[in-house]
Design an enzyme around this catalytic site. Structure first.
Site, PDB file in Angstrom:
ATOM      1  N   TYR A 121       7.790   5.358  -7.809  1.00  0.00           N
ATOM      2  CA  TYR A 121       6.635   5.752  -6.436  1.00  0.00           C
ATOM      3  C   TYR A 121       7.615   4.983  -5.376  1.00  0.00           C
ATOM      4  O   TYR A 121       8.227   4.271  -5.605  1.00  0.00           O
ATOM      5  CB  TYR A 121       5.375   5.094  -6.642  1.00  0.00           C
ATOM      6  N   ASP A 157      15.333   3.370  -3.540  1.00  0.00           N
ATOM      7  CA  ASP A 157      14.497   2.987  -2.391  1.00  0.00           C
ATOM      8  C   ASP A 157      14.372   1.203  -2.829  1.00  0.00           C
ATOM      9  O   ASP A 157      13.622   0.942  -4.696  1.00  0.00           O
ATOM     10  CB  ASP A 157      13.472   4.024  -3.473  1.00  0.00           C
ATOM     11  N   LYS A 161       8.251  -4.682   2.434  1.00  0.00           N
ATOM     12  CA  LYS A 161       8.004  -5.769   1.625  1.00  0.00           C
ATOM     13  C   LYS A 161       7.967  -7.248   2.237  1.00  0.00           C
ATOM     14  O   LYS A 161       8.317  -7.320   2.934  1.00  0.00           O
ATOM     15  CB  LYS A 161       8.020  -5.727   0.118  1.00  0.00           C
TER      16      LYS A 161
HETATM   17  P1  KE4 Z   1       4.099   0.854   1.030  1.00  0.00           P
HETATM   18  O1  KE4 Z   1       3.971   1.727   2.394  1.00  0.00           O
HETATM   19  O2  KE4 Z   1       2.518   0.353   0.566  1.00  0.00           O
HETATM   20  O3  KE4 Z   1       4.145   0.040   2.263  1.00  0.00           O
HETATM   21  O4  KE4 Z   1       5.344   1.045   0.649  1.00  0.00           O
HETATM   22  C1  KE4 Z   1       4.986   2.110  -0.152  1.00  0.00           C
HETATM   23  C2  KE4 Z   1       5.677   1.649  -1.607  1.00  0.00           C
HETATM   24  C3  KE4 Z   1       7.950   2.626  -1.440  1.00  0.00           C
HETATM   25  N1  KE4 Z   1       8.322   2.184  -2.619  1.00  0.00           N
HETATM   26  C4  KE4 Z   1       8.575   1.602  -3.950  1.00  0.00           C
HETATM   27  C5  KE4 Z   1       9.183   1.091  -4.463  1.00  0.00           C
HETATM   28  C6  KE4 Z   1       7.062   0.978  -3.078  1.00  0.00           C
HETATM   29  O5  KE4 Z   1       6.937  -0.325  -4.624  1.00  0.00           O
HETATM   30  C7  KE4 Z   1       6.421   1.411  -2.654  1.00  0.00           C
HETATM   31  C8  KE4 Z   1       4.502   0.281  -3.084  1.00  0.00           C
HETATM   32  N2  KE4 Z   1       4.435  -0.281  -3.704  1.00  0.00           N
HETATM   33  C9  KE4 Z   1       3.160  -0.542  -4.187  1.00  0.00           C
HETATM   34  C10 KE4 Z   1       2.671  -1.363  -5.550  1.00  0.00           C
HETATM   35  N3  KE4 Z   1       3.142  -0.681  -6.426  1.00  0.00           N
HETATM   36  C11 KE4 Z   1       1.856  -0.889  -2.656  1.00  0.00           C
HETATM   37  C12 KE4 Z   1       0.579  -1.804  -3.198  1.00  0.00           C
HETATM   38  C13 KE4 Z   1      -0.412  -1.205  -2.704  1.00  0.00           C
HETATM   39  O6  KE4 Z   1      -0.341   0.637  -3.108  1.00  0.00           O
HETATM   40  O7  KE4 Z   1      -1.366  -1.102  -2.507  1.00  0.00           O
END
Ligand code: KE4
Length: 431
Positions: free
Chosen positions: A145, A240, A268
């Site tokens: 993701y 990523d 993060k």
């Molecule tokens: P954000 O847009 O949520 O800050 O980041 C997206 C993203 C991009 N790349 C990776 C590898 C990620 O894990 C994420 C976001 N992770 C999720 C948890 N699996 C965030 C939690 C959520 O969606 O509320």
């Protein structure tokens, strides 16, 4: 008369005004059922819900809270920053300091652009790769993701190396028609895709330790092949590391694997819990970005002065000698304890960890790809999730999510977690 459950009351109120009652879908407990816990406060390794029930927190805001909640040095830095102003919409020295700190820790980066979310960082890195190469096609992997930018909300097409289809309503097929979705750790399929489309591929984007299908490592051979094929075909390798950056080690998954990507996406941990993410790479590529180059990218709150203060204070703490040795030891202690507890009752179980990130599976193998992870018995996972939650242990409310240890977790927290799991494993095995 039992007191009303405050989480239920808040969830009902929330659903009246916020879709699903949450501002990010995974928080709604839809995968595991039940009522989400509305958190009132957090401290160290713990947070407390609306009923004032304490949980040992293994979400850590999905990765950012690597120091634990409310680290004094970080709180002090943020308190000081807010007194100087919340946001200026103009450059600040602190953005330079954070950029310099990131570049010092990520040798593959010569320049970095700060943004406000991982989605924004991944989306911008994708646009930059397409702009820098003049190519349209991109490669991603099932189970990875990269945030919710349209071109990345894609599921695998039918058959080998065919282009993907949208996973979300509102994404026209024209937007995903250039996205190839391949099977993680499948070298043969990767080679086929590059043989067919290599010279039209702008980039390959990957979570080199995948935390969005629980915890699945790219094999060294697969990761090396991604690097080789991108180099051979002039495509950019994009790691990523929104989740793995500064989480699996001080130098991220690229440090663990010894692979140098062309672009890296971060998030993060670098924001320490505040909205801050970044993407970066070689000067020649990064200088394609506006205002220097033709690839547009912008953001009102990019490099926000309070978020950068939070991020800088966090990076200062994690860069201290021995931080990751101690964190990794805690995570391994949890993983080994869970494995021993499951083995004691004969429950099919396996687990893995790197630095402060871990995952576990209700099966004896460690899955190598998304399809295997998804063979997990959902009902068993949900029973484990709620059994732990009832016992004050909060893990990810979905089997495809990873777990996160913080420096604030103590041996007693890990022992309590293993003990809670032990009580549940026995019942799970009997099902
Ligand atoms: P954000 O847009 O949520 O800050 O980041 C997206 C993203 C991009 N790349 C990776 C590898 C990620 O894990 C994420 C976001 N992770 C999720 C948890 N699996 C965030 C939690 C959520 O969606 O509320």
């Amino acid at each position: 008369m039992p007191t009303a459950d405050q989480n239920d009351i808040l969830f009902e109120r929330a659903r009246a005004v916020i879709p699903g009652g949450v501002n990010s879908p995974v928080r709604a407990f839809k995968a595991v059922g039940g009522t989400p816990r509305f958190i009132r406060r957090a401290e160290g390794a713990y947070f407390w819900d609306a009923n004032d029930k304490r949980y040992i927190d293994y979400i850590g805001s999905w990765g950012p809270m690597i120091l634990g909640h409310g680290h004094p040095a970080v709180v002090e830095a943020v308190q000081k920053a807010v007194l100087e102003g919340f946001s200026y919409g103009a450059p600040t020295e602190r953005e330079i300091e954070l950029a310099e700190a990131i570049l010092a820790l990520v040798p593959s980066m010569e320049m970095v652009r700060l943004v406000s979310s991982g989605t924004e960082a991944a989306m911008s890195a994708l646009r930059l790769a397409r702009g820098a190469t003049g190519r349209k096609h991109i490669v991603k992997f099932e189970g990875c993701y990269h945030g919710h930018a349209d071109a990345l909300l894609v599921k695998a097409g039918s058959g080998l190396a065919t282009f993907g289809h949208p996973t979300s309503a509102g994404v026209p097929p024209e937007v995903t028609q250039h996205t190839l979705v391949l099977e993680y750790n499948n070298i043969a399929q990767l080679e086929e895709a590059f043989a067919l489309h290599g010279n039209d591929i702008a980039c390959l984007m990957i979570e080199a330790i995948a935390g969005n299908m629980n915890f699945v490592r790219a094999t060294p051979a697969f990761a090396a092949r991604c690097r080789e094929l991108c180099t051979q075909h002039g495509a950019l390798l994009v790691f990523d590391e929104v989740m793995t950056g500064f989480r699996v080690g001080l130098h991220g998954a690229q440090g663990v694997l010894g692979i140098t990507p062309d672009l890296t996406v971060l998030g993060k941990v670098i924001g320490g819990g505040m909205p801050l993410a970044a993407f970066g790479g070689p000067r020649a590529i990064m200088e394609q970005l506006a205002p220097l180059g033709p690839v547009y990218q912008a953001g009102t709150l990019s490099g926000n002065p309070v978020a950068t203060a939070c991020g800088l204070a966090t990076l200062k703490e994690i860069a201290r000698p021995g931080f990751y040795e101690a964190l990794g030891k805690k995570t391994r202690s949890l993983v080994e304890g869970l494995k021993a507890a499951a083995a004691a009752v004969g429950l099919p179980f396996n687990a893995d960890s790197e630095g402060g990130m871990f995952g576990f599976f209700l099966m004896n193998e460690l899955p190598q790809n998304y399809a295997t992870v998804m063979t997990t018995d959902n009902a068993k996972f949900n029973a484990l999730f709620h059994g732990l939650l009832d016992r004050g242990v909060y893990i990810a409310p979905a089997l495809y999510e990873a777990g996160f240890m913080s420096a604030a977790h103590g041996d007693e927290d890990i022992a309590a977690t293993v003990d809670a799991a032990r009580q549940i494993f026995k019942a799970l095995q009997a099902r």
